[in-house]
Structures are given as C-alpha cells and as structure tokens.
Design a protein around this motif. Structure first.
Motif, PDB file in Angstrom:
ATOM      1  N   UNK A  21      45.703  30.126  16.513  1.00  0.00           N
ATOM      2  CA  UNK A  21      44.913  29.604  17.642  1.00  0.00           C
ATOM      3  C   UNK A  21      45.688  29.713  18.949  1.00  0.00           C
ATOM      4  N   UNK A  22      44.974  30.056  20.003  1.00  0.00           N
ATOM      5  CA  UNK A  22      45.548  30.178  21.336  1.00  0.00           C
ATOM      6  C   UNK A  22      45.089  28.995  22.192  1.00  0.00           C
ATOM      7  N   UNK A  23      45.678  28.775  23.372  1.00  0.00           N
ATOM      8  CA  UNK A  23      45.235  27.668  24.231  1.00  0.00           C
ATOM      9  C   UNK A  23      43.741  27.691  24.518  1.00  0.00           C
ATOM     10  N   UNK A  24      43.177  28.882  24.639  1.00  0.00           N
ATOM     11  CA  UNK A  24      41.735  28.952  24.926  1.00  0.00           C
ATOM     12  C   UNK A  24      40.867  28.560  23.728  1.00  0.00           C
ATOM     13  N   UNK A  25      41.486  28.337  22.554  1.00  0.00           N
ATOM     14  CA  UNK A  25      40.739  27.889  21.378  1.00  0.00           C
ATOM     15  C   UNK A  25      40.716  26.360  21.262  1.00  0.00           C
ATOM     16  N   UNK A  26      41.234  25.671  22.268  1.00  0.00           N
ATOM     17  CA  UNK A  26      41.350  24.216  22.186  1.00  0.00           C
ATOM     18  C   UNK A  26      40.011  23.568  21.872  1.00  0.00           C
ATOM     19  N   UNK A  27      38.960  23.950  22.574  1.00  0.00           N
ATOM     20  CA  UNK A  27      37.664  23.309  22.367  1.00  0.00           C
ATOM     21  C   UNK A  27      37.117  23.607  20.976  1.00  0.00           C
ATOM     22  N   UNK A  28      37.336  24.816  20.480  1.00  0.00           N
ATOM     23  CA  UNK A  28      36.850  25.157  19.141  1.00  0.00           C
ATOM     24  C   UNK A  28      37.546  24.300  18.084  1.00  0.00           C
ATOM     25  N   UNK A  29      38.864  24.097  18.243  1.00  0.00           N
ATOM     26  CA  UNK A  29      39.600  23.274  17.283  1.00  0.00           C
ATOM     27  C   UNK A  29      39.145  21.816  17.378  1.00  0.00           C
ATOM     28  N   UNK A  30      38.987  21.322  18.611  1.00  0.00           N
ATOM     29  CA  UNK A  30      38.526  19.941  18.775  1.00  0.00           C
ATOM     30  C   UNK A  30      37.146  19.764  18.172  1.00  0.00           C
ATOM     31  N   UNK A  81      47.938  19.579  19.686  1.00  0.00           N
ATOM     32  CA  UNK A  81      49.113  20.027  18.939  1.00  0.00           C
ATOM     33  C   UNK A  81      48.961  21.475  18.479  1.00  0.00           C
ATOM     34  N   UNK A  82      47.775  21.831  17.994  1.00  0.00           N
ATOM     35  CA  UNK A  82      47.575  23.164  17.425  1.00  0.00           C
ATOM     36  C   UNK A  82      47.549  24.235  18.508  1.00  0.00           C
ATOM     37  N   UNK A  83      46.934  23.925  19.642  1.00  0.00           N
ATOM     38  CA  UNK A  83      46.726  24.940  20.675  1.00  0.00           C
ATOM     39  C   UNK A  83      47.707  24.847  21.826  1.00  0.00           C
ATOM     40  N   UNK A  84      48.619  23.908  21.773  1.00  0.00           N
ATOM     41  CA  UNK A  84      49.578  23.776  22.857  1.00  0.00           C
ATOM     42  C   UNK A  84      50.585  24.906  22.870  1.00  0.00           C
ATOM     43  N   UNK A  85      51.213  25.102  24.011  1.00  0.00           N
ATOM     44  CA  UNK A  85      52.200  26.166  24.147  1.00  0.00           C
ATOM     45  C   UNK A  85      53.438  25.900  23.297  1.00  0.00           C
ATOM     46  N   UNK A  86      53.819  24.630  23.181  1.00  0.00           N
ATOM     47  CA  UNK A  86      55.019  24.260  22.432  1.00  0.00           C
ATOM     48  C   UNK A  86      54.604  23.594  21.135  1.00  0.00           C
ATOM     49  N   UNK A 123      40.976  25.422   9.822  1.00  0.00           N
ATOM     50  CA  UNK A 123      42.267  25.511  10.473  1.00  0.00           C
ATOM     51  C   UNK A 123      43.306  24.827   9.594  1.00  0.00           C
ATOM     52  N   UNK A 124      44.493  25.424   9.522  1.00  0.00           N
ATOM     53  CA  UNK A 124      45.604  24.852   8.756  1.00  0.00           C
ATOM     54  C   UNK A 124      46.843  24.872   9.628  1.00  0.00           C
ATOM     55  N   UNK A 125      47.710  23.879   9.468  1.00  0.00           N
ATOM     56  CA  UNK A 125      48.892  23.779  10.307  1.00  0.00           C
ATOM     57  C   UNK A 125      50.059  23.223   9.515  1.00  0.00           C
ATOM     58  N   UNK A 126      51.267  23.501  10.002  1.00  0.00           N
ATOM     59  CA  UNK A 126      52.454  22.849   9.448  1.00  0.00           C
ATOM     60  C   UNK A 126      53.344  22.429  10.607  1.00  0.00           C
ATOM     61  N   UNK A 127      54.070  21.343  10.394  1.00  0.00           N
ATOM     62  CA  UNK A 127      55.030  20.844  11.380  1.00  0.00           C
ATOM     63  C   UNK A 127      56.318  20.477  10.657  1.00  0.00           C
TER      64      UNK A 127
END
Length: 896
Positions: free
Chosen positions: A25-34, A63-68, A86-90
């Motif tokens: 996901x990129x920053x422009x995908x923020x709304x889709x993830x939300x 968190x998912x679409x942020x730059x950091x 969507x799947x994520x790891x931290x």
C-alpha cells in the motif's frame, strides 16, 4: 530484493481462479485501507481488535500507508481496483527486521479481509506473500494474538502449512510462525511447499476452465475470406463439433453470418460474455481487442498473432490482468481440448481423441506431434501452443493434466523456462502419476559467455536442462523422432521392471546392432537361464543361437517364433523384449510379435515409417537404435518412479548467519562482486562444515614461515593476486614445501613474480594422495543453483567428466550425482585401490547444495581438486565468486 520489496506488484490467483493484484500500500491508498477496516462487521471488528473501537480503522490506515513503517511491512490484495484484504507485520522486541542478517527478528502479524471475500483464499495468499517479503528482510518469525473463537484466522494459519506453534492463555492463543532463513524453505517444513502447491493447483485449474472448457467462444478477427487465420480457426471450432455458443467478431461483416455463426462488429455487441476469446487481429489491435473482450466479461484469451512490440505486449498483459483473464500466446497455434470437442487452432486437421496431453511453444512442432500421436493411435486429450508464454505455460498444463481425468501421458516441447524450480516441483508430482516426455531443446553451445571457473564452464544449457529433467522424472530425448518413438512405447506397453533386455532376431546381424545399442544406452543384455535356453533349443531350428541375442534364423515359422517369444518373456532375468524382424519370402513374422506383461518393442528392418504400432499395441521401429532409445527412456522413467525420493538433510552445525556476514562484508568492499581472497573462501566453507585441508593466511615472509611451522609437515603456498583464478597456469602455486628455508624462498619467488599485486598467500598443509575430483556450484540466472561433480585436478577440462543436479539436493540425488560421473568406478574401488569415502563425499555435496540454496550471492564455487580417500574427503583448493543478488522466492504463488 523480492519483486514486492522493490515495490513492483504481482498478480496471483484466488481459490476460484480469480486474479488479484498483490502490492505494498502507498500513501494514496490510505482511504482504501481505512474503508476496508471501517466496513468490517461488528463481529469481525471484535475478532480483529478484541473490541468494537471504530476509530481503529483510521489508525491502522495511518500505520500501513505512512511513509515510516518503522521496519514493518504491509501488503494489500486488489480485485479489479478494489482493496479486498490487507496484511501487515511490525517488529517486536530487539528484532528490527531490516534485513541486515542479524537473525532472530520477530514481528507481530495482523490481517483483515473484506466482508464478502471470505472463504476465497485471500488471507492465505496474503500470508504467503507477506511471509516471503518479511523473510527477505530478515524476519525469522511472525507472532499473532488470536481469540480462541476466531476460527477463520486459525484456519488461515493451519491451511498455510507453516509449522505454527500455539500457546493458550485467558481465551487468547499466541501463535508463532517460524519463517526460516532467507529464501530457503528447508528451515521450515516441506509440508509448506506441498500445501502451497496444492492451493496453486486448485487455483490454476479453476482459472483454466474458461480456456479449455468454455461455454461460449468468440473469434475476434474472423475473416470472411478462406485462407485467413481467423476464418480457419472459426471453421475448426465449428467442424470439431463444439456444443457451446460460437460468435464471430468482424466490423465488416456485422449483422451477418460467418461460417454459420452470428457476426457482430465488436466484443461489446456480443449477446453474452464469451468464456474464451480467440484474437486473430494485427499486432497493433491486440491489446485493444483484449481489453474490449475483458469489459464484456471474457475470462480467457488466446492471441494468435506475432510481432508485438514490447509496449504492445505490456499493454496486452495489462489488459488481461485488469480484467482477470488468462492468456495463451501471443504467437501461438491455439488450444484444443478433445473431450470437450474444442479445437481452437488453425491446424489442418483435428487431433484424434486419446490420452496424450501436449504443450509446445512452436506451433509447427505442435502440428507435427498431433499428427504423429493421432497416427500411432495414442491420440490427444488436450493441447496448448503457448507461443511467447506471456501467461499460461507448461506449469499450468501440467496441473491441468494432473486433474483432468483424461491425460495419461504428457509431451512437452519447452524452449525456455520462466521458473524452472517450480516447473521441476510440479513436474515431479505429475510424473508420479504419468510419464512426461520432452525434447532437449536449446542444448547447443553455451554461447559467448566466458566461464572463469571449471564449474561454470561445465554448466552448459545441455547440462542444466538434463539436470532439471532428470530430477523432475521427465524423459528427455534428443529429437522429435525419439520423442514420438518413446511416447509410442510408453502409451501402449507396460513399464519395464528393470534394464535387462532380451534381443530376438531372425537375422543375426540385426541382433548384434541391437546389443551394441543397448550397451550404449545403459541397458543390459543378460544371459538367458539354462531352462530357457533348453526350451528354445527344442523350438527353434538346429542352427539357431539361443543365447542373448537369440538368432532364430530366417527358417523359423511364425508359430515357433511366437512360441519362442513367450518362452523368453517368461524368463525371470528378462525385463523387456526387443524383437527384430527382417521380412523374407519364407514367412511374415510381424504378426507373431505380441504384447504381454513385459514391454515389447519390435524392429521391422526396411520399414518406411520411423515408428508404427502393430498387434497388441507393440510399437515397430525402422531401426534397432530407435527401439533401444525408446526402451531406455521407458526404463529411465520406471527407475525414477521406483527409487526412494530421499530427504533434504539438516545440518545443525551450519552457521548461515556467519556465512551471510562474510558475504556481506566482501560485497560491502566490492559492490560489483568478484572473486574472494582465498582465506575468505575457506572461511565461508567452514561455516557450512565443508572439510578442507588446514590453512593459515600470511601477508609476509615471516608470517608464512610461522604458519608453516604451526601446520607442520609439507605445505603449499598459494598466491592471492587480483585477476588470477587458475593458479597453476599463472605460476601462483608452489607445492610440497618442507622447512622454514623452503617456505621463505617460495614466498620471495611469489613476491618477485607478482610484485605489488601480491595481496598475501594461503599456506596450506599438503593433503595425502587420493582420487582428485571437482565439486562445485554455479548460480544459473534462470535455473538457480546447480551442483556440479566430476573428475578433478589439472586435467579437469580435458576429461570433461561432469554430472550436475539442481540444488537443493536430496541425499538420494547426491548419491546419483557421484555414480553418474565417469570417475565413479575409481571411487567405488578395485583390487589395487580401496573405495573412497562415498558417504563423506555425498555429505560434502549436500553441504555445498545447502550453501547455494541459502546464499544466492555465491555465483561460482570451485573445489578443485577435492581429494577422496578411504579415510575421508578434503578440499585442497577453493575459489568463490560473489555477486549482489536479489532474493527471489521461486515457489511463491503468482502469475508470470
């Protein structure tokens, strides 16, 4: 980096064959993830967040679409532009997951799948891809806290096949999923690859249904004039008796009828969405036609035309991905599925129904195979001419044959490989059920690449392809004639139980030729048992020879010839019969050759056709050599299927993290890669327990003298000079030095010869004499790591004794690698020489294999010579070339 790590999206299949795009996901995908998280049901929110906090959707998207992402990672699955999972790891604890090779990193895993998309494999697919991405970045395990009632998430973990550990406390299950080292699955469990393959097979078959079992077909570019490709394909579909709806698309004949089917101007005008569209349009129009078919609901496309530019090809593939269509071609003959009465090709005739599946890249080769298989009574189940292989490949057809219930024999003419390791694994599984045959295409000279090491010089296209086919259980022939001849035997005769062949001829000269051919092919012509010889002597004319070969003489009658064959077939020392018939005016013996419980191949001397099929399905060949090669192919397959599969042994003493540190340190100094200094080469070998002669590194005369004293006995000095790989030829090797004075003198000679280029010397204890062999590996750009073995020493190239296998090796394959070389009889021992330590040699090859699989940066590695003795194995010279290498997951589910 993996494709995903570099930001490049990939496409993969869900369980129902639907295509999804997997990307970060990129920053422009923020709304889709939300929106995805906000759209979860109350129950899903509770299971995902242990509560009903609606505000979590925005924070998760941040968190998912942020730059950091603080060392974490995330992947999303998009279905036709809609985010469906969507799947994520931290990272947690001290593990930073930055891929620096420090090991031990763990990360918390979480996932969400959109409502309405459950039970379609979205979660499992995301877990596979995220695990691959995290593994490449140094993460060694995922952890997830899951409510005990969250059956869906627990099922995702269970279905993945990864060795999940679970701990239960207070209604919460803490799941830990080890991911293994780097891109190497051996550190997890082969059950994972088996589970991935099973999911891929189900998905691929579902996606191929519209292609090979369509309910409606459209021919786009169906010509009005006979002689055009579009007209020929339309006519072929109609004349094959396809029972579904067929439409023509041609703007110049819209509203009319072409070859008895309705014609429309454009795909948008079709009265129903066609499952399959065959595009016979100019290259410039292909991408637009594919996109128009996709908008109408088409699910599979065959592109006949050729000559697409790179941009046109990219546009075609983009259109197919955008609309979830499977693609055959471009530059192909078409596809056929005979049980479904589908023939969407422009071949002159229809294939005869039968049991052979065929996949080719060349349309001309496909036409020839269809004709031969039909003539020989084998027939065709399904056929695909995949052309330039933008999407559908031999892997897809292998999985289709495995499940279609119609195919019992597979023929492949594959000129290139997109993913050889996945191909090998798929073919190996399918070959357990049916014979697979191929032509060893592309085996000519290795081209203009100058190989610096003996191992790389040995890794020609022929060597790598033979290794691939042999390990996969595929019978590889040298030409189409032998392919057809071997197929005739495998399709009509039982498999041999062994390599022992009885030769029977009514003309002695033919029997001698056949016996020579058997020896050349590795088959055995054993003596017949005494009872068999006695019975033959009573049946055959008095001047007949009843050994093996059996010469019945031309005077034998058909009845006695047939009876003699039955007697020989009953001999327990015989696994197959090769019967040679020279037609005479005395009798026609051809009808006396009959099949039975053991395979029978006939040779009719003077026969016009290269191979025919006669009574009881006995194939008859024009020449003894052709029949012998067919029998040898049948035995190679039967022997492969009967052998134990072997295991990938574990090496608890291996230190992959230390190896990674050595490799990383060298590449930090030499970003473009190169040959390592000798000391680093031996240190790298030591991390995987590869035995080598004791050594010390010295940069001065005094250090060399001290090193020799520490080692004791005779030593060798090996100069480290930039650009010098073959030390003997360059005068950089001085052997059997005893005493301090000799060592000092030798160092001075090397210093004088190489001057400031001398970086140091390797001082190494002289190894006791034994059999000198070469053990090495080379990373093929397409095929992956290849382990090479053969005769070693200064005569390596002259002897040209090489055998090879693709890594990772099993213990069985390591033994085969040794026995296949021409030096094997020396290693096995004879009265004047004891047998070498073959278990130790196999262990060394397996350790090299593991090193190659763990570290793709090892581009070339030569251990030449390696000394094999009865009491052990030791490498006395080592050369290693390292290159920067992106991590690549060969078993990850994705489309081309």
């Amino acid at each position: 980096m993996t494709e995903l790590a570099s930001g490049a999206p990939v496409f993969a299949l869900l369980t129902d064959g639907t295509q999804v795009q997997i990307r970060q996901p990129a920053p422009e995908d923020h709304e889709a993830v939300r929106r995805l998280h906000a759209g979860l049901s109350a129950e899903s929110l509770y299971l995902r967040f242990f509560g009903l906090n609606q505000e979590m959707a925005g924070r998760i998207a941040d968190r998912i679409c942020g730059e950091d992402r603080s060392g974490g990672g995330a992947l999303g699955a998009w279905l036709r532009g809609r985010l469906v999972g969507v799947a994520q790891y931290e990272p947690i604890g001290d593990g930073d997951g930055d891929g620096d090779g420090d090991g031990g990193a763990e990360a918390e895993f979480a996932m969400a799948v959109a409502e309405g998309m459950r039970q379609r494999g979205v979660g499992t697919l995301l877990l596979e891809h995220l695990a691959s991405l995290a593994r490449a970045r140094g993460v060694r395990a995922f952890r997830a806290d899951v409510l005990a009632e969250n059956a869906a998430m627990l099922r995702v973990f269970a279905d993945a096949g990864l060795p999940t550990r679970r701990e239960f406390a207070g209604g919460v299950i803490e799941a830990t999923i080890p991911l293994g080292e780097g891109g190497n699955y051996l550190d997890t469990d082969d059950r994972y690859l088996t589970a991935v393959a099973a999911r891929e097979c189900r998905s691929a078959i579902a996606s191929m249904e519209p292609l090979l079992r369509p309910r409606a077909i459209a021919v786009v570019g169906a010509g009005r004039r006979p002689g055009t490709v579009g007209a020929a394909i339309l006519r072929g579909i109609r004349s094959a008796g396809f029972e579904g709806a067929v439409y023509a698309v041609n703007p110049h004949a819209a509203g009319g009828v072409l070859d008895g089917v309705p014609c429309v101007a454009a795909p948008a005008d079709l009265p129903e969405p066609p499952d399959l569209a065959v595009l016979a349009v100019p290259a410039a129009a292909v991408a637009g036609a594919a996109a128009a078919c996709g908008r109408r609901g088409t699910r599979a496309v065959v592109v006949i035309g050729s000559g697409l530019t790179a941009a046109q090809g990219r546009a075609l593939l983009d259109a197919c991905h955008a609309h979830g269509m499977r693609l055959v071609g471009p530059n192909c003959l078409g596809v056929a599925n005979v049980p479904a009465r589908l023939d969407a090709t422009f071949a002159a005739g229809h294939p005869r129904p039968g049991s052979a599946g065929v996949v080719v890249q060349s349309g001309g080769v496909g036409i020839a195979l269809i004709d031969h298989l039909s003539r020989l009574g084998i027939g065709v189940s399904s056929f695909a001419s995949v052309g330039d292989k933008y999407d559908v490949s031999g892997n897809d057809m292998l999985m289709w044959w495995e499940a279609d219930g119609d195919t019992r024999l597979g023929l492949l003419h594959v000129e290139s490989f997109g993913n050889p390791r996945k191909f090998a694994r798929t073919a190996r599984r399918v070959a357990e059920r049916m014979p697979l045959l191929t032509v060893l295409a592309g085996r000519s000279a290795p081209g203009t690449r100058a190989a610096a090491s003996h191992t790389a010089a040995a890794a020609t296209p022929a060597v790598t392809r033979r290794a691939l086919f042999r390990q996969a259980g595929i019978v590889a022939t040298d030409d189409l004639g032998d392919l057809v001849g071997t197929a005739a035997l495998l399709a009509h005769q039982p498999l041999p139980a062994g390599p022992r062949v009885a030769i029977v001829a009514n003309a002695g000269g033919g029997g001698v030729l056949a016996a020579d051919a058997c020896a050349d092919a590795g088959l055995i012509v054993p003596p017949l048992s005494a009872p068999t010889r006695e019975r033959l002597a009573g049946l055959l004319p008095s001047c007949a020879a009843v050994g093996n070969p059996v010469d019945t003489t031309a005077a034998v009658t058909p009845e006695r010839f047939e009876a003699a064959l039955a007697v020989i077939a009953a001999d327990a020392s015989v696994d197959a019969l090769l019967v040679l018939v020279a037609p005479t005016a005395l009798a026609d013996l051809r009808d006396a050759v009959r099949g039975g419980a053991k395979p029978v191949a006939a040779v009719v001397l003077g026969q016009a056709e290269a191979v025919t099929v006669g009574r009881d399905g006995v194939p008859a060949y024009a020449f003894p050599e052709s029949a012998v090669r067919a029998l040898a192919g049948a035995w190679s397959y039967a022997g492969w299927r009967a052998r134990p599969r072997g295991v990938h042994p574990a090496f608890p003493d291996a230190r992959p993290a230390e190896a990674a540190s050595i490799i990383g340190g060298f590449l930090a100094r030499e970003p473009g890669g190169g040959w390592t200094p000798p000391d680093e080469a031996f240190r790298l070998l030591e991390t995987y327990g590869v035995p080598s002669a004791p050594w010390r590194w010295a940069r001065s005369e005094d250090e060399a003298a001290r090193a020799a004293a520490e080692l004791g006995g005779g030593v060798a000095l090996k100069a480290d000079v930039p650009g010098v790989v073959h030390k003997t030829a360059a005068g950089a090797l001085l052997l059997d030095l005893h005493g301090e004075d000799r060592v000092r003198e030798a160092f001075k000679r090397l210093a004088a010869r190489f001057g400031d280029d001398l970086r140091g010397v390797l001082v190494q204890a002289m190894a006791a004499q034994g059999v000198e062999v070469l053990c090495g590996l080379v990373q093929e750009e397409v095929f992956g790591p290849l382990v090479v073995f053969g005769a070693g020493g200064v005569d390596t190239e002259a002897l040209a004794d090489r055998a090879a296998r693709l890594a990772p090796l099993t213990d069985v394959e390591a033994g085969e690698l040794i026995r296949e070389s021409r030096i094997a009889p020396v290693l096995l021992g004879h009265p004047s020489r004891p047998a070498g330590d073959l278990p130790g040699l196999a262990d060394l090859l397996l350790r090299l294999s593991r090193l190659a699989a763990d570290h793709p940066q090892v581009a070339e590695l030569d251990l030449n010579p390696t000394i094999v003795r009865a009491d052990g194995v030791v490498a006395v010279d080592a050369r290693v070339r390292l290159v920067p290498q992106r991590a690549w997951d060969p078993y990850l589910r994705r489309l081309r």
